[in-house]
Write a protein that holds these residues in place. Structure first.
Motif, PDB file in Angstrom:
ATOM      1  N   ASP A  90      -0.388  28.484   4.448  1.00 51.81           N
ATOM      2  CA  ASP A  90      -0.343  28.626   5.910  1.00 51.81           C
ATOM      3  C   ASP A  90       0.488  29.805   6.441  1.00 51.81           C
ATOM      4  O   ASP A  90       1.007  29.726   7.573  1.00 51.81           O
ATOM      5  CB  ASP A  90       0.136  27.308   6.557  1.00 51.81           C
ATOM      6  CG  ASP A  90      -0.974  26.257   6.604  1.00 51.81           C
ATOM      7  OD1 ASP A  90      -2.147  26.627   6.381  1.00 51.81           O
ATOM      8  OD2 ASP A  90      -0.671  25.087   6.862  1.00 51.81           O
ATOM      9  N   CYS A 124       5.581  25.800   5.736  1.00 55.05           N
ATOM     10  CA  CYS A 124       4.552  24.790   5.464  1.00 55.05           C
ATOM     11  C   CYS A 124       4.941  24.080   4.180  1.00 55.05           C
ATOM     12  O   CYS A 124       5.038  22.867   4.142  1.00 55.05           O
ATOM     13  CB  CYS A 124       3.195  25.473   5.304  1.00 55.05           C
ATOM     14  SG  CYS A 124       1.904  24.296   4.890  1.00 55.05           S
ATOM     15  N   HIS A 163      -0.386  23.943  13.176  1.00 57.48           N
ATOM     16  CA  HIS A 163      -1.677  23.439  12.695  1.00 57.48           C
ATOM     17  C   HIS A 163      -2.659  23.309  13.861  1.00 57.48           C
ATOM     18  O   HIS A 163      -3.870  23.352  13.667  1.00 57.48           O
ATOM     19  CB  HIS A 163      -1.499  22.103  11.968  1.00 57.48           C
ATOM     20  CG  HIS A 163      -0.709  22.269  10.702  1.00 57.48           C
ATOM     21  ND1 HIS A 163       0.661  22.186  10.677  1.00 57.48           N
ATOM     22  CD2 HIS A 163      -1.096  22.567   9.437  1.00 57.48           C
ATOM     23  CE1 HIS A 163       1.090  22.421   9.449  1.00 57.48           C
ATOM     24  NE2 HIS A 163       0.051  22.658   8.676  1.00 57.48           N
ATOM     25  N   GLU A 203       5.876  25.924  12.043  1.00 54.55           N
ATOM     26  CA  GLU A 203       6.019  26.577  10.745  1.00 54.55           C
ATOM     27  C   GLU A 203       6.648  27.956  10.897  1.00 54.55           C
ATOM     28  O   GLU A 203       6.210  28.777  11.710  1.00 54.55           O
ATOM     29  CB  GLU A 203       4.651  26.664  10.053  1.00 54.55           C
ATOM     30  CG  GLU A 203       4.202  25.271   9.607  1.00 54.55           C
ATOM     31  CD  GLU A 203       2.915  25.213   8.823  1.00 54.55           C
ATOM     32  OE1 GLU A 203       2.704  24.196   8.140  1.00 54.55           O
ATOM     33  OE2 GLU A 203       2.109  26.155   8.900  1.00 54.55           O
ATOM     34  N   ARG A 228      11.660  21.418   8.382  1.00 55.57           N
ATOM     35  CA  ARG A 228      10.408  20.945   7.812  1.00 55.57           C
ATOM     36  C   ARG A 228      10.155  21.631   6.462  1.00 55.57           C
ATOM     37  O   ARG A 228      10.791  22.641   6.134  1.00 55.57           O
ATOM     38  CB  ARG A 228       9.204  21.113   8.749  1.00 55.57           C
ATOM     39  CG  ARG A 228       8.713  22.504   9.050  1.00 55.57           C
ATOM     40  CD  ARG A 228       7.191  22.524   9.360  1.00 55.57           C
ATOM     41  NE  ARG A 228       6.427  22.373   8.117  1.00 55.57           N
ATOM     42  CZ  ARG A 228       5.232  21.799   8.020  1.00 55.57           C
ATOM     43  NH1 ARG A 228       4.635  21.331   9.083  1.00 55.57           N
ATOM     44  NH2 ARG A 228       4.623  21.716   6.847  1.00 55.57           N
ATOM     45  N   GLN A 249      -0.286  31.203  10.066  1.00 53.58           N
ATOM     46  CA  GLN A 249       0.132  30.454  11.260  1.00 53.58           C
ATOM     47  C   GLN A 249       1.654  30.289  11.320  1.00 53.58           C
ATOM     48  O   GLN A 249       2.163  29.593  12.204  1.00 53.58           O
ATOM     49  CB  GLN A 249      -0.561  29.081  11.301  1.00 53.58           C
ATOM     50  CG  GLN A 249      -0.122  28.121  10.209  1.00 53.58           C
ATOM     51  CD  GLN A 249      -0.968  26.861  10.144  1.00 53.58           C
ATOM     52  OE1 GLN A 249      -2.165  26.892  10.398  1.00 53.58           O
ATOM     53  NE2 GLN A 249      -0.356  25.735   9.821  1.00 53.58           N
ATOM     54  N   LYS A 255       1.469  18.579  -0.900  1.00 52.41           N
ATOM     55  CA  LYS A 255       0.595  19.178   0.104  1.00 52.41           C
ATOM     56  C   LYS A 255      -0.823  18.610   0.043  1.00 52.41           C
ATOM     57  O   LYS A 255      -1.456  18.618  -1.016  1.00 52.41           O
ATOM     58  CB  LYS A 255       0.514  20.695  -0.114  1.00 52.41           C
ATOM     59  CG  LYS A 255       1.832  21.436   0.068  1.00 52.41           C
ATOM     60  CD  LYS A 255       2.492  21.195   1.415  1.00 52.41           C
ATOM     61  CE  LYS A 255       1.638  21.584   2.603  1.00 52.41           C
ATOM     62  NZ  LYS A 255       2.272  21.204   3.889  1.00 52.41           N
TER      63      LYS A 255
HETATM   64 MN    MN Z   1       0.878  23.822   7.007  1.00 55.36          MN
END
Ligand code: MN
Ligand code: PEP
Length: 337
Positions: free
Chosen positions: A309, A102, A272, A298, A126, A312, A131
């Motif tokens: 994050d 993330c 997300h 992610e 990524r 996730q 953020k």
């Molecule tokens: Mn994220």
């Protein structure tokens, strides 16, 4: 646009509607049926709000026929757009996978991530340097130093990069270090920012807003394209619904809808879109089966200690397993990884 008159509309009411349409520059074609009159109006609805006609006496309904977005629509360009992200084609036969943390935290973290995702077959790394956190007290990102780090590590593994740009002041640095500039969900309707992104000549990943309709999302793409930047990739990242067992509701149906309405590539973000690690792989597979042109996922080498994050984020081995499963699903819908 069609103006459907009420069954009992009088002749002066019909004439008044025709007069207003002509005044607004429309050509009017009248058809009078046994029950009601329908007026076909040909012209540019852009300059006139349909409510002007809806509220006139005797009008039953106003039906728009052409889409309000032009450059982003299939009517304008029937063939698919393929966006090249540092030589990686997005929108063709390949399901392009973008993966990484993330947020960019340390060199070791980025190195571990890049090594794992490149080995598993991802093409784009990524990582957020700026953020958009809901709380101002949450970690806000490394800033431009993060982008430098992401670039270095991506180059080591031959990966392109994607990262969020939060406002126009960050564009100049992003152009130097980032290959695909992400517009976050919260910025999808920041129209002044979208206009600035229309002036650049680098691809933009436009995330769908938390409560945006598909039409609003396509109109945001239109803002960027109208400025001259045609390199837009759409990203479905889940919308806010009443459901609480998922962080958002990943709208998989948006993928075939976009495919029909627009020539732009569309990718899905199941991280997300669900907010929970165990839901990420099933939804990634579902998005690929629905025809997504790519995925953004992610991945973190130590998600329990991630700054953002973690819950996730997939572990590298989970990501590798997902890529193996995608290699089975993609060919079933005429794509490959
Ligand atoms: Mn994220
Ligand atoms: C992200 O990709 O890190 C992110 C914040 O996404 P979104 O804008 O979709 O919430």
């Amino acid at each position: 646009m069609l103006i459907v008159m009420q069954p009992g509309a009088t002749e002066p009411e019909v004439d008044a509607v025709i007069a207003r349409l002509v005044e607004k520059g429309f050509d009017v074609h009248r058809s009078t049926g046994a029950e009601r009159t329908v007026l076909g109006a040909v012209g540019h609805i852009q300059n006139s709000d349909p409510r002007i006609f809806e509220d006139l006496p005797g009008v039953f309904e106003v039906v728009r026929i052409s889409e309000p977005y032009k450059l982003a629509g299939r009517t304008f360009q029937p063939r698919d757009t393929i966006v090249s992200v540092r030589g990686v084609p997005v929108g063709g036969e390949e399901v392009v996978v973008m993966a990484g943390p993330c947020t960019i935290e340390t060199r070791e973290q980025m190195y571990e991530c890049a090594k794992a995702v490149a080995r598993a077959g991802a093409k784009i790394l990524r990582g957020g340097a700026y953020k958009p956190r809901t709380s101002p007290y949450s970690y806000q990102g490394m800033g431009v130093d993060g982008w430098k780090l992401q670039r270095e590590v991506a180059d080591e593994f031959g990966l392109a990069t994607v990262s969020e740009v939060m406002d126009a002041s960050q564009i100049e640095d992003a152009l130097q270090y980032v290959d695909l500039l992400q517009v976050g969900a919260r910025n999808m309707q920041n129209f002044t920012f979208l206009k600035e992104l229309g002036k650049i000549r680098k691809p933009v990943l436009l995330k769908r807003g938390l409560s945006a309709t598909i039409e609003e999302w396509l109109l945001s793409a239109e803002y960027i394209m109208a400025g001259g930047n045609r390199e837009v990739i759409l990203c479905e990242r889940g919308i806010r619904t009443f459901e609480r067992y998922t962080r958002n509701t990943l709208d998989i149906s948006a993928i075939p809808v976009i495919e029909k309405l627009s020539h732009l590539p569309v990718v899905a973000d199941p991280s997300h879109g669900t907010g929970h690690r165990e839901q990420v792989a099933p939804m990634a597979l579902a998005a690929a089966a629905a025809g997504a042109d790519g995925l953004i996922i992610e991945v973190h080498p130590d998600p329990d200690n991630a700054l953002c994050d973690g819950p996730q984020s997939l572990l590298p081995e989970q990501f590798t397993r997902l890529m193996e499963q995608l290699r089975i699903i993609a060919p079933a819908v005429g794509k490959r990884i």
